[in-house]
Motif scaffolding. Structure first.
Motif, PDB file in Angstrom:
ATOM      1  N   MET A   1      32.597  25.323  45.938  1.00 21.75           N
ATOM      2  CA  MET A   1      32.890  24.829  44.577  1.00 21.75           C
ATOM      3  C   MET A   1      33.340  23.374  44.610  1.00 21.75           C
ATOM      4  O   MET A   1      32.987  22.575  43.747  1.00 21.75           O
ATOM      5  CB  MET A   1      33.959  25.704  43.917  1.00 21.75           C
ATOM      6  CG  MET A   1      33.460  27.098  43.625  1.00 21.75           C
ATOM      7  SD  MET A   1      34.593  28.021  42.584  1.00 21.75           S
ATOM      8  CE  MET A   1      35.850  28.479  43.751  1.00 21.75           C
TER       9      MET A   1
ATOM     10  N   VAL B   1      34.472  32.205  35.703  1.00 22.36           N
ATOM     11  CA  VAL B   1      34.654  33.144  36.813  1.00 22.36           C
ATOM     12  C   VAL B   1      34.194  34.511  36.334  1.00 22.36           C
ATOM     13  O   VAL B   1      34.494  34.892  35.200  1.00 22.36           O
ATOM     14  CB  VAL B   1      36.139  33.212  37.226  1.00 22.36           C
ATOM     15  CG1 VAL B   1      36.369  34.271  38.306  1.00 22.36           C
ATOM     16  CG2 VAL B   1      36.616  31.851  37.712  1.00 22.36           C
TER      17      VAL B   1
ATOM     18  N   ALA C   1      31.967  34.050  42.986  1.00 23.20           N
ATOM     19  CA  ALA C   1      32.501  34.543  44.272  1.00 23.20           C
ATOM     20  C   ALA C   1      32.417  36.054  44.372  1.00 23.20           C
ATOM     21  O   ALA C   1      32.131  36.607  45.433  1.00 23.20           O
ATOM     22  CB  ALA C   1      33.947  34.088  44.439  1.00 23.20           C
ATOM     23  N   GLN C   2      32.658  36.738  43.235  1.00 21.47           N
ATOM     24  CA  GLN C   2      32.719  38.207  43.249  1.00 21.47           C
ATOM     25  C   GLN C   2      31.428  38.835  42.737  1.00 21.47           C
ATOM     26  O   GLN C   2      31.353  40.052  42.623  1.00 21.47           O
ATOM     27  CB  GLN C   2      33.888  38.669  42.365  1.00 21.47           C
ATOM     28  CG  GLN C   2      35.213  38.029  42.767  1.00 21.47           C
ATOM     29  CD  GLN C   2      36.402  38.577  42.003  1.00 21.47           C
ATOM     30  OE1 GLN C   2      36.243  39.348  41.069  1.00 21.47           O
ATOM     31  NE2 GLN C   2      37.598  38.167  42.405  1.00 21.47           N
TER      32      GLN C   2
ATOM     33  N   ALA D   1      42.043  29.408  44.149  1.00 20.74           N
ATOM     34  CA  ALA D   1      41.011  28.495  44.661  1.00 20.74           C
ATOM     35  C   ALA D   1      40.226  27.842  43.525  1.00 20.74           C
ATOM     36  O   ALA D   1      39.876  26.657  43.596  1.00 20.74           O
ATOM     37  CB  ALA D   1      40.040  29.256  45.566  1.00 20.74           C
ATOM     38  N   THR D   2      39.944  28.617  42.483  1.00 22.34           N
ATOM     39  CA  THR D   2      39.120  28.139  41.368  1.00 22.34           C
ATOM     40  C   THR D   2      39.702  26.874  40.725  1.00 22.34           C
ATOM     41  O   THR D   2      38.960  25.962  40.357  1.00 22.34           O
ATOM     42  CB  THR D   2      38.992  29.254  40.295  1.00 22.34           C
ATOM     43  OG1 THR D   2      38.631  30.472  40.947  1.00 22.34           O
ATOM     44  CG2 THR D   2      37.953  28.912  39.253  1.00 22.34           C
TER      45      THR D   2
ATOM     46  N   TYR E   1      44.571  38.872  39.070  1.00 17.56           N
ATOM     47  CA  TYR E   1      45.327  37.896  39.820  1.00 17.56           C
ATOM     48  C   TYR E   1      46.578  37.509  39.050  1.00 17.56           C
ATOM     49  O   TYR E   1      46.635  37.731  37.844  1.00 17.56           O
ATOM     50  CB  TYR E   1      44.490  36.621  40.014  1.00 17.56           C
ATOM     51  CG  TYR E   1      43.312  36.812  40.940  1.00 17.56           C
ATOM     52  CD1 TYR E   1      43.494  36.747  42.320  1.00 17.56           C
ATOM     53  CD2 TYR E   1      42.057  37.073  40.439  1.00 17.56           C
ATOM     54  CE1 TYR E   1      42.409  36.908  43.175  1.00 17.56           C
ATOM     55  CE2 TYR E   1      40.979  37.248  41.298  1.00 17.56           C
ATOM     56  CZ  TYR E   1      41.166  37.166  42.666  1.00 17.56           C
ATOM     57  OH  TYR E   1      40.109  37.347  43.511  1.00 17.56           O
TER      58      TYR E   1
ATOM     59  N   GLN F   1      33.865  36.164  51.764  1.00 18.53           N
ATOM     60  CA  GLN F   1      35.164  36.487  52.364  1.00 18.53           C
ATOM     61  C   GLN F   1      35.205  38.005  52.639  1.00 18.53           C
ATOM     62  O   GLN F   1      34.443  38.770  52.048  1.00 18.53           O
ATOM     63  CB  GLN F   1      36.255  36.025  51.368  1.00 18.53           C
ATOM     64  CG  GLN F   1      37.683  36.183  51.827  1.00 18.53           C
ATOM     65  CD  GLN F   1      38.288  37.489  51.362  1.00 18.53           C
ATOM     66  OE1 GLN F   1      37.794  38.110  50.437  1.00 18.53           O
ATOM     67  NE2 GLN F   1      39.338  37.900  52.046  1.00 18.53           N
TER      68      GLN F   1
ATOM     69  N   SER G   1      42.169  34.028  37.918  1.00 15.47           N
ATOM     70  CA  SER G   1      41.238  33.958  39.038  1.00 15.47           C
ATOM     71  C   SER G   1      42.054  33.740  40.293  1.00 15.47           C
ATOM     72  O   SER G   1      43.266  33.509  40.226  1.00 15.47           O
ATOM     73  CB  SER G   1      40.261  32.800  38.855  1.00 15.47           C
ATOM     74  OG  SER G   1      39.333  32.747  39.944  1.00 15.47           O
TER      75      SER G   1
ATOM     76  N   GLY H   1      33.192  32.878  54.500  1.00 10.12           N
ATOM     77  CA  GLY H   1      31.990  32.095  54.239  1.00 10.12           C
ATOM     78  C   GLY H   1      31.649  32.062  52.766  1.00 10.12           C
ATOM     79  O   GLY H   1      32.339  32.669  51.938  1.00 10.12           O
TER      80      GLY H   1
ATOM     81  N   LYS I   1      34.803  40.736  49.907  1.00 11.96           N
ATOM     82  CA  LYS I   1      33.738  40.646  48.914  1.00 11.96           C
ATOM     83  C   LYS I   1      32.656  41.707  49.165  1.00 11.96           C
ATOM     84  O   LYS I   1      32.618  42.310  50.231  1.00 11.96           O
ATOM     85  CB  LYS I   1      33.145  39.222  48.914  1.00 11.96           C
ATOM     86  CG  LYS I   1      34.178  38.125  48.591  1.00 11.96           C
ATOM     87  CD  LYS I   1      34.870  38.357  47.267  1.00 11.96           C
ATOM     88  CE  LYS I   1      35.599  37.170  46.681  1.00 11.96           C
ATOM     89  NZ  LYS I   1      36.742  36.598  47.356  1.00 11.96           N
TER      90      LYS I   1
ATOM     91  N   SER J   1      33.388  28.773  53.527  1.00 12.35           N
ATOM     92  CA  SER J   1      34.198  29.480  52.529  1.00 12.35           C
ATOM     93  C   SER J   1      33.541  29.371  51.161  1.00 12.35           C
ATOM     94  O   SER J   1      32.658  28.526  50.953  1.00 12.35           O
ATOM     95  CB  SER J   1      35.624  28.904  52.449  1.00 12.35           C
ATOM     96  OG  SER J   1      35.637  27.700  51.704  1.00 12.35           O
ATOM     97  N   GLY J   2      33.997  30.220  50.256  1.00  9.65           N
ATOM     98  CA  GLY J   2      33.546  30.124  48.870  1.00  9.65           C
ATOM     99  C   GLY J   2      34.328  29.061  48.122  1.00  9.65           C
ATOM    100  O   GLY J   2      33.944  28.649  47.036  1.00  9.65           O
ATOM    101  N   THR J   3      35.439  28.647  48.680  1.00 14.79           N
ATOM    102  CA  THR J   3      36.246  27.605  48.054  1.00 14.79           C
ATOM    103  C   THR J   3      35.562  26.249  48.192  1.00 14.79           C
ATOM    104  O   THR J   3      35.358  25.530  47.205  1.00 14.79           O
ATOM    105  CB  THR J   3      37.649  27.549  48.695  1.00 14.79           C
ATOM    106  OG1 THR J   3      38.259  28.831  48.582  1.00 14.79           O
ATOM    107  CG2 THR J   3      38.513  26.499  48.021  1.00 14.79           C
TER     108      THR J   3
ATOM    109  N   SER K   1      31.138  33.806  47.387  1.00 17.89           N
ATOM    110  CA  SER K   1      32.013  33.908  48.554  1.00 17.89           C
ATOM    111  C   SER K   1      31.603  35.111  49.388  1.00 17.89           C
ATOM    112  O   SER K   1      31.231  36.151  48.851  1.00 17.89           O
ATOM    113  CB  SER K   1      33.473  34.077  48.112  1.00 17.89           C
ATOM    114  OG  SER K   1      34.265  34.487  49.214  1.00 17.89           O
TER     115      SER K   1
HETATM  116  C1  LIG Z   1      37.164  35.046  46.907  1.00 16.52           C
HETATM  117  C2  LIG Z   1      37.216  34.149  45.736  1.00 16.52           C
HETATM  118  C3  LIG Z   1      37.231  32.748  45.843  1.00 16.52           C
HETATM  119  C4  LIG Z   1      37.377  32.035  47.145  1.00 16.52           C
HETATM  120  O1  LIG Z   1      36.478  32.352  48.095  1.00 16.52           O
HETATM  121  P1  LIG Z   1      36.837  32.081  49.645  1.00 16.52           P
HETATM  122  O2  LIG Z   1      35.587  32.460  50.343  1.00 16.52           O
HETATM  123  O3  LIG Z   1      38.007  32.973  49.977  1.00 16.52           O
HETATM  124  O4  LIG Z   1      37.160  30.653  49.788  1.00 16.52           O
HETATM  125  C5  LIG Z   1      37.199  31.999  44.701  1.00 16.52           C
HETATM  126  N1  LIG Z   1      37.160  32.554  43.494  1.00 16.52           N
HETATM  127  C6  LIG Z   1      37.159  33.888  43.329  1.00 16.52           C
HETATM  128  C7  LIG Z   1      37.103  34.451  41.945  1.00 16.52           C
HETATM  129  C8  LIG Z   1      37.204  34.729  44.437  1.00 16.52           C
HETATM  130  O5  LIG Z   1      37.231  36.057  44.269  1.00 16.52           O
END
Ligand SMILES: *Cc1c(COP(=O)(O)O)cnc(C)c1O
Length: 379
Positions: free
Chosen positions: A62, A129, A157-158, A86-87, A318, A181, A83, A191, A184, A57-59, A179
């Motif tokens: 971090m 972010v 992530a983005q 997760a951030t 968000y 996900q 954001s 991932g 994305k 994950s992208g979480t 990320s």
């Molecule tokens: C998607 C996203 C994440 C988390 O990524 P995951 O792969 O869903 O864990 C974190 N921060 C931002 C800004 C995101 O867009």
């Protein structure tokens, strides 16, 4: 008007990628293996040769970056309230204290003046972010980090495919997290990856990724840090390799669609409707999202429902993180970050994905104009 529903986002996985996933499934090795190694190598080349490790994950990327930086209880980490949650959650996850700084109303990213003003003796790191893929002023960001001796964990992530002064995001800086996900710009279904500074950090990332384990020889195994279970599978990496090959096309197509949004809406759109468009940036941002801040006279649920009636999906990214119960319980409340609160209440994401075409953009614009003009006449 077209009858087919236009979602706000949709992945495009080509047949060659689907076939490569089939190959992995038939190979007898479906967890982390050669595809992960190949994907990491490709990513590392793209990020200018910097070490890269993939995760599920992208979480967790971090969270692991924070752990490598040694950040924990007693340390403050500054981030933006606008954001994905997760951030900020990763800061709590390592036992550190999240601190927010309000956003810039134009870029909707963290306001770097406010970020600098929020730094205390306990501040150890910052997590900027790049909302919708738009980077912050990277020169200023790293000047602030250097001045106050802070680690930076970029929540990019983005932002895969985005650039700063001609350099791709991830090819410079400190830790950079991406990320993959499903929504994305490029995906592995779920991932992420982390760009690191050196092999020592990369080795630590590998440990945190898999139970803290280091192996040597045929049967040597040792555990000296507490790691988790965050490895990417070869199934996911095969999807990632297929997607990564298209990154250039995907970014180009999104920029083209964004340009078409601006051209279709015209320069009077903001004045006529009171809505606020994103900054026109066709060099740095990868246009992960095309976000509009609605005028106060229409609520977001009302807008979403009316767009749905036109068969158009609208997302929102968000809600302000500091107003979630988990964060209110830590003392955050309304009024602390007024720009984030206003933007967080009225921001919407219009359809934006690789397989969309210009007619889809026009259909979305026509529906949005109708919804906003009608709502202005009713009041
Ligand atoms: C998607 C996203 C994440 C988390 O990524 P995951 O792969 O869903 O864990 C974190 N921060 C931002 C800004 C995101 O867009």
């Amino acid at each position: 008007m077209s009858n087919t529903f236009l979602p706000f986002s949709k992945p495009t996985i080509d047949e060659a990628t689907i076939a490569s996933v089939g190959d992995v499934l038939r190979s007898g090795w479906i967890t982390s293996g050669p595809k992960v190694a190949e994907f990491e190598k490709k990513l590392s080349e793209y990020f200018g040769g910097r070490p890269v490790r993939t995760f599920n994950s992208g979480t967790c990327t971090m969270e692991i970056a924070l752990r490598i930086a040694g950040i924990g209880p007693g340390d403050e980490v500054i981030t933006t309230p606008i954001s994905w949650v997760a951030t900020a959650n990763v800061i709590l996850e390592v036992g550190a204290t999240p601190v927010f700084a309000d956003i810039d109303p134009v870029t909707r990213n963290i306001d770097l003046d406010k970020l600098e003003a929020a730094i205390t003796k306990r501040t150890k790191a910052i997590i900027p972010v790049y909302l919708a893929g738009k980077p912050v002023d990277m020169d200023r960001l790293y000047a602030i980090a250097a001045r106050h001796k802070l680690r930076v964990i970029e929540d990019a992530a983005q932002a895969i495919g985005s650039t700063w002064k001609g350099k791709v995001i991830g090819s410079f800086g400190d830790f950079v997290s991406f990320s993959f996900q499903a929504n994305k710009n490029i995906t592995t279904s779920e991932g992420g990856c982390l760009v690191l500074n050196n092999e020592e950090e990369a080795k630590l990332a590998e440990k945190y990724r898999l139970q803290g384990v280091t192996r040597s020889g045929w049967d040597g195994i040792e555990v000296d840090v507490l790691g988790g279970k965050y490895n990417m599978t070869d199934i996911a990496a095969a999807i990632g390799l297929g997607q990564f090959a298209k990154l250039h096309d995907i970014t180009a197509q999104r920029r083209k669609l964004a340009k078409h949004y601006f051209a279709t809406l015209g320069k009077d759109f903001e004045q006529q409707t009171g809505a606020q468009l994103p900054p026109e940036d066709f060099t740095n941002t990868n246009w992960h999202l095309f976000q509009v801040v609605l005028p106060d006279r229409i609520t977001r649920p009302e807008f979403m429902e009316k767009m749905k009636a036109h068969n158009i999906g609208v997302g929102f990214h968000y809600a302000p993180i500091h107003l979630f119960k988990l964060y209110r319980a830590r003392g955050f409340k309304e009024g602390m970050f007024p720009v984030a609160e206003r933007v967080g209440k009225q921001i919407v994401s219009l359809p934006m994905f690789y397989a969309m075409n210009e007619a889809d953009v026009e259909r979305t614009c026509a529906a949005m104009c109708e919804v906003l003009v009608v709502s202005s006449k009713l009041r």
